[in-house]
Structures are given as C-alpha cells and as structure tokens.
Scaffold this motif. Structure first.
Motif, short mmCIF file in Angstrom:
data_model
loop_
_atom_site.label_atom_id
_atom_site.label_comp_id
_atom_site.label_asym_id
_atom_site.label_seq_id
_atom_site.Cartn_x
_atom_site.Cartn_y
_atom_site.Cartn_z
N TYR A 207 0.71 -1.15 0.27
CA TYR A 207 -0.01 -0.24 -0.03
C TYR A 207 0.86 1.00 -0.22
CZ TYR A 207 -3.00 3.74 2.68
OH TYR A 207 -3.74 5.00 2.57
N LEU A 208 1.77 1.18 0.31
CA LEU A 208 2.34 2.36 1.13
C LEU A 208 3.55 3.06 -0.55
CD1 LEU A 208 4.17 2.41 4.70
CD2 LEU A 208 2.98 4.04 3.90
N ILE A 209 3.39 2.11 -1.15
CA ILE A 209 3.99 1.52 -2.50
C ILE A 209 4.22 2.66 -3.12
CG2 ILE A 209 5.68 0.57 -4.49
CD1 ILE A 209 7.23 -0.98 -2.23
N SER A 210 1.99 1.39 -3.11
CA SER A 210 1.35 2.14 -4.97
C SER A 210 0.94 3.23 -4.70
CB SER A 210 0.17 1.97 -4.29
OG SER A 210 0.71 0.07 -4.31
N ASP A 211 1.27 3.89 -2.97
CA ASP A 211 0.57 5.28 -2.75
C ASP A 211 1.92 5.95 -2.79
OD1 ASP A 211 -1.60 5.90 -2.08
OD2 ASP A 211 -0.62 6.35 -0.10
N ASN A 212 3.32 6.18 -2.70
CA ASN A 212 4.58 7.09 -3.07
C ASN A 212 5.55 7.01 -4.05
OD1 ASN A 212 4.47 7.91 -0.31
ND2 ASN A 212 4.46 6.20 0.05
N LEU A 213 4.42 5.56 -5.04
CA LEU A 213 5.52 5.61 -6.23
C LEU A 213 5.46 6.91 -7.02
CD1 LEU A 213 6.48 3.16 -7.23
CD2 LEU A 213 4.71 2.84 -9.08
N LYS A 214 6.90 7.36 -7.26
CA LYS A 214 7.04 8.44 -7.88
C LYS A 214 7.76 8.50 -9.47
CE LYS A 214 9.83 11.58 -6.96
NZ LYS A 214 10.83 12.70 -6.18
N LEU A 215 7.15 9.00 -10.37
CA LEU A 215 8.26 9.52 -12.12
C LEU A 215 9.15 10.69 -11.91
CD1 LEU A 215 9.31 8.31 -14.18
CD2 LEU A 215 6.90 9.38 -15.66
N THR A 216 10.20 10.26 -12.05
CA THR A 216 10.68 11.85 -12.46
C THR A 216 10.76 12.11 -13.72
OG1 THR A 216 11.66 11.69 -10.67
CG2 THR A 216 12.93 13.71 -12.23
N PHE A 217 10.39 13.28 -14.55
CA PHE A 217 10.47 12.74 -16.00
C PHE A 217 10.30 14.76 -16.67
CE2 PHE A 217 7.58 12.49 -19.75
CZ PHE A 217 8.44 11.42 -20.81
N LEU A 218 11.37 14.45 -17.58
CA LEU A 218 11.49 15.81 -18.23
C LEU A 218 11.49 17.05 -17.22
CD1 LEU A 218 8.71 15.61 -21.19
CD2 LEU A 218 11.33 15.38 -21.38
N GLY A 219 12.21 16.32 -15.64
CA GLY A 219 11.76 18.04 -14.86
C GLY A 219 11.04 17.42 -14.19
N GLU A 220 9.70 16.81 -14.45
CA GLU A 220 9.32 17.12 -13.49
C GLU A 220 8.81 16.14 -12.50
OE1 GLU A 220 6.60 19.92 -13.19
OE2 GLU A 220 5.98 20.63 -15.30
N ASP A 221 7.89 15.65 -11.50
CA ASP A 221 7.18 15.11 -11.15
C ASP A 221 6.28 14.33 -10.74
OD1 ASP A 221 10.40 14.54 -9.71
OD2 ASP A 221 9.62 15.08 -7.30
#
Ligand code: ADP
Ligand code: MG
Length: 590
Positions: A461-475
């Motif tokens: 649950y924590l992972i699903s909730d915190n998954l982040k992608l940094t792409f073209l300088g944006e989170d």
C-alpha cells in the motif's frame, strides 16, 4: 570557581595543504546561571568555540578548565564521559530518532542515562510537558514540525540533567514565532545551568541573554554583560555517572536488531546474529552520544537475556546443533518458535479496546524469572502470563488481550491479536516485559503464516501510494491502468465522458522512485510508453496496469526481509545474564 574557563585556547583545522584558524587565543570564563549569546558572521568561529567547550572537538594550544580542572590530558573516553555527563546538545535534529514517538525518544535518552527505571515514564512525561509537547507525546518525530522537533531535542537534552547546555543555531530552520518560543524555552531551562546559544540573529535572544559575545576571525571581539544573572554561592561538580555496562549492552543489543537487515547479513560471518555482539558493543561506546539510530521494526527491543541465532544460509538448525547449544551451562532454554515472542505489542483489557502502546515493551520467557521476583505465581498454563503493573492498572486475575503494536499499523485499523491471556503474577522489578509460560513457548507453530501479511500489505500500500516518476524535470504520481491505447471506459472510476487529451511518450527509459519508511529506492525501466494528461495540474502519469504491478512488486522485494520475518529460522536462546553473551557467542561459533 567557574564551571568553564578558557586560557589562550586556539584551534586550527589542518588539511594536507592548508591550515585554517577555527579560533585563536580565546580567554574567558563561563558561570552557572549565565545565558550566553554568541554571535558573529558565518565562519567567525562560533561553532568551533561551542564544539571545543562541549568536548566535541579537541584544541591545540592553551587550556580549558572544567570545574577548575585541566582537560588537556583528557583521553577520548574522558571526553566521552564529560559530554555524556555534563553537556546537553541542542542542535538541529540532534539525536532524534524519526521513527520513534516523542515519548519513545525521551524514554530512550533516559535509558541511555541510566535514569532509574521505576521513574522513567514519569520523568519522560514531565520533560515532555515542560517543553510543551504533551499533545504530541505519541506522535512520531518524523511527523513533527521543525519547532516541535526542536522542542523534542530540548526534552532529550534535559533528560540528561546536565549543568551545561549548548545550542548551535537552534532556530536556524524555524520561522519567527517558533524561534521565539524555542529561545524562551531555552531561557526557561537555563536556571541553574550554563546555556550557550550560537545565533546569527541576536534580536531573537536579546530579551533573555545575560551576556553577548561577538566573534570575528576566530577571536572574541566583543564580550558584554547585558544582564545580571542569579549567582550561586557554591558550585558543586556533579558526580560523574558512568553509563553502566548493562545499559550499553542493552542498547547494543537493541541496535543489533535495529540494523537494517542487509547490513546485518554483511556482518554475519558465520551462523549467528549475535556474533556481532562484541563488535557492536565496542563501536557503540563511540557512538552512543552522537548517533541517531538506524531502525527496523522487526526487532527493536529484544530483551537482554534473549539471543537470536540464525544460520548464515537461512536453513533450519539440526537437532544435533540445538542440543549442542543446550549443553552450554549459561543457556537456560532454547525455543524454536521465535514467532511466539512479540517485541512490540499492544495490551488491551477485556472490555476496553486495545488501549496501551509502547515500543519499549517486549516479551520473554518466564524461565528467567525467580519465584521471589514475582507477586503471585509464575505462569504455567499456556495462557498464563506475568506482567508489570506499570503497564496500566493490571491486577492478578485480569484477562488481557495482546496484539501487535499500533506502531506497525495505522491509527484506524486495529492490529491483529495473539489472543487472550490471564495475568497470574506481577513482576516486582517492573521490567517492561511480558513473561510467557513454557507451555506457550513450546507449542507447535507449523500452522503459523510464513509471511506477516498485514505488514506485506502495508508495504504494498505504501509503495502504491508513493510511487513517483521524474520525467522531463517534473515529478509525477504514477497511476496504474489506462496507459494502453484503448482507454477502457467501463472500468474507469473517473470518466464516463470522452477520453481526456493525453500526451503519449513511447520508448522512454523511465526512472521510478519510492520512499517507504525513510528508505528511498529507485528503478529504471527501459522502453516504456506512458501517457500524461495534457492539462496536468495534479501531475499524474498513467502506466500500463501490468507494468505498474510489476514495478510495485519489484520494489516490494526490497522489503521482503521485513515481512517474511515470521518465516525465518531463528533460534531463540535464553541466557542466564548479559555477561555470558560473549562466552555463548564463542561457544556457538565453535
Ligand atoms: P561559524 O560557526 O561562526 O560559522 P566555524 O566555527 O564553523 O564558524 O568556522 C570557523 C573557521 O574554521 C572557518 O574559517 C571555517 O572555514 C573553519 N573550519 C570550521 N570547521 C572546519 C573543518 N572541519 N575543517 C576546516 N576548516 C574548518
Ligand atoms: Mg557554525
């Protein structure tokens, strides 16, 4: 006599090519009752002065006198003792353990100080009250604001009951209001103490300061008494308290199990966890005052009389090995079902809901108890236990429910319970421990789950909730589902109308990251297609459902050790006392 006196003290920082002056030719004295503000521009030597005074740093020339005694002959461990007995530190986040609650942090400081056990809880509550954190007593430090954290730091510094408090830019990261409050608090505690505060903002402190020192280029260029302070007729050097060996061992033990599993495995040269006992013990002496603690939720507070052994290959111990360990005269008993011991738990009365929680509670076997240590009797039947009355108002004859500590779960979901137990005795020594019967600890546990599913789901649950992608300088938050071209209207919980406009990016190498319980993990996956809302205020990207799940499960593997803990082949060894630790390690090793 002054509590501190500096005579022509200089401190240099030497590197291969350069020598820079930290401070030079400082001569001054400090008195109990003074509230000293040290100001000066950056690099003027304020921190250096503070560090030398507090024994964090050595000095080259001159002499520092402490209660009239020279310190230039001090060894590393003398300084260690000096710091631990005489100086309270108020630095940013100093020694605060983020994953502990305010209460636990203060309790831990008291424990390190060997504060009498019976009074610890009371004292911790007093200190928390004093710094105005009572309403946040059970909040994790990581959840506190900067100002609240600094209060917790002060509560910890006060736990020491030391004559000198040093604070280096204690309000450095705080807003004006919190800064004022922290200064007021420092002032409030300065009675009967010497408090030295480094600050670049003299205005914050000028209402309280009894003295203003200004530094420039490593020298004191101004030293003004700005206010009278209450002078004490007689200054008595407080007794030097050594942190007892027992405490050190106790803390070492806890730290062994607070070490992240991966590190732990690196330390395991042979079959044992406790093989690192000596190592951790000696390095602990060095770190005890300075380090925060790494922290794991699995074994945070194993009793001192309980060793956990594990084969390096993770396999089961043979009957022969077990009986060999058993032959050691300092081994009282061996249990193969380590998952019957609970290191942190909640206790609930029968009618009330689960109502008590502390990570300092642990369980142990009753075999280490003597009859005369208990009011009532020792536990014999499978559901009988001995507890401390300090857990709450428990009496002999009460039925209690035990459950996993709330700590591991959120505030809304009640933790799973282990069942009901009957209190048959109260521990006279009030150790924060529940003692189980042999009958309970010897029962078969083959039907126990191999995975702590709640923990597993919690991580997921924590992972699903915190998954982040940094792409073209944006989170971006990463969402699963509709990244495939054929947008599926039927299962969409958002849309019933036409599909929103999306930007499509194909064949990207994408780096995803997640922070779970303070641990940051990263993964790069090549050749991915993602879709991003054209008008993306909430910064969301969509990833193909299958890939999303794969990614999450990959991250989950990083935590496998944590939630598979119940499946590990640990052997619980009850030993007759701390002092036998090394002998037993050696015997097991042999
Ligand atoms: P302040 O706290 O007033 O900003 P410091 O006491 O940190 O000043 O630094 C005083 C001087 O000593 C500065 O010139 C700084 O560069 C130097 N200094 C401080 N710490 C070190 C260090 N660890 N190594 C080398 N030089 C240092
Ligand atoms: Mg500084």
């Amino acid at each position: 006599m002054n509590i501190l006196k500096l005579e022509n003290v200089s401190k240099y920082y030497k590197s291969a090519e350069t020598v820079s002056v930290g401070m030079k030719n400082i001569s001054t004295t400090f008195d109990i009752g003074e509230f000293v503000a040290v100001t000066g521009e950056s690099g003027s030597g304020k921190s250096t002065l503070l560090n030398v005074i507090s024994g964090l740093d050595g000095y080259e020339d001159g002499e520092v006198f402490h209660y009239g005694e020279e310190t230039s002959h001090f060894s590393v461990s003398d300084w260690e003792r000096y710091r631990s007995a005489y100086v309270g530190f108020v630095f940013q986040n100093y020694n605060i353990i983020d994953s502990y609650t305010v209460f636990q942090n203060v309790m831990f400081a008291l424990e390190v100080q060997d504060y009498p056990k019976a009074d610890r809880k009371k004292r911790a509550n007093e200190l928390i009250e004093r710094v105005g954190l009572s309403s946040h007593r059970n909040h994790k430090a990581s959840k506190l604001s900067g100002g609240q954290k600094q209060r917790a730091v002060i509560a910890r510094a006060l736990a020491k009951d030391c004559p000198i408090i040093v604070a280096d830019e204690p309000t450095g990261n705080l807003d004006t209001v919190s800064s004022k409050q922290i200064m007021a608090l420092l002032h409030e505690i300065s009675k009967d103490k010497l408090v030295i505060v480094v600050t670049h903002d003299y205005d914050q402190i000028k209402d309280y300061a009894t003295r203003k020192i200004k530094m420039h280029d490593g020298e004191i260029v101004e030293d003004l008494k700005v206010k009278e302070y209450p002078k004490k007729a007689e200054i008595i050097k407080p007794e030097l308290k050594k942190t007892s060996l027992l405490s050190l061992l106790r803390i070492s033990f806890r730290n062994i199990f607070a070490t992240p599993k991966r590190t732990l495995f690196l330390l395991l040269l042979n079959i044992i966890v406790i093989g690192v006992f000596t190592l951790v013990y000696s390095s602990q002496i060095k770190n005890i005052n300075e380090s925060g603690l790494a922290y794991s939720e699995n074994f945070p507070s194993v009793p001192e009389t309980r060793l956990l052994i594990e084969r390096r290959d993770g396999g089961k111990f043979s009957a022969q090995e077990i009986s060999q360990f058993k032959r050691n005269k300092n081994v009282l008993e061996i249990y193969e079902n380590h998952n019957l011991f609970f290191n942190e738990f909640t206790i609930g009365g029968k009618t009330e809901s689960m109502n008590y929680f502390s990570s300092f509670n642990k369980t142990d076997s009753a075999i280490i108890l003597k009859k005369n240590e208990v009011n009532g009797k020792l536990p014999v039947a499978i559901d009988e236990v001995v507890v401390s009355s300090s857990f709450g108002n428990f009496n002999i004859g009460d039925t209690i429910t035990l459950g996993i500590a709330y700590f591991h779960y959120d505030e809304y979901n009640a933790p799973p319970t282990f069942g009901e137990f009957k209190i048959v005795g109260l521990d006279k020594k009030e150790r924060d421990t529940i003692y189980f019967s042999e009958a309970y600890l010897k029962q078969a546990t083959d039907n126990k789950p191999q995975i702590d599913y709640l923990k597993y789901l919690n991580y997921r649950y924590l992972i699903s909730d915190n998954l982040k992608l940094t792409f073209l300088g944006e989170d971006y938050f990463v969402w699963s589902m509709y990244a495939e071209r054929n947008w599926d209207y039927d299962v969409s919980q958002y849309e019933s109308g036409p599909r929103p406009e999306m930007d499509v990016y194909e064949n990207q190498n994408l780096t995803f990251s997640v922070i779970v319980e303070g641990k940051e993990l990263e993964k790069t996956i090549p050749n991915l297609s993602i879709e991003v809302f054209k008008t993306n205020q909430s910064k969301v990207v969509f990833l193909n459902n299958q890939l999303y799940q794969q990614l999450r499960d990959d991250f989950l593997i990083e935590f496998e050790d944590d939630y598979r803990i119940l499946g590990r082949n640990l052997l619980v060894v009850e030993v007759s006392g701390y002092y036998y630790g090394n002998q037993i390690i050696k015997a097991v090793d042999d």
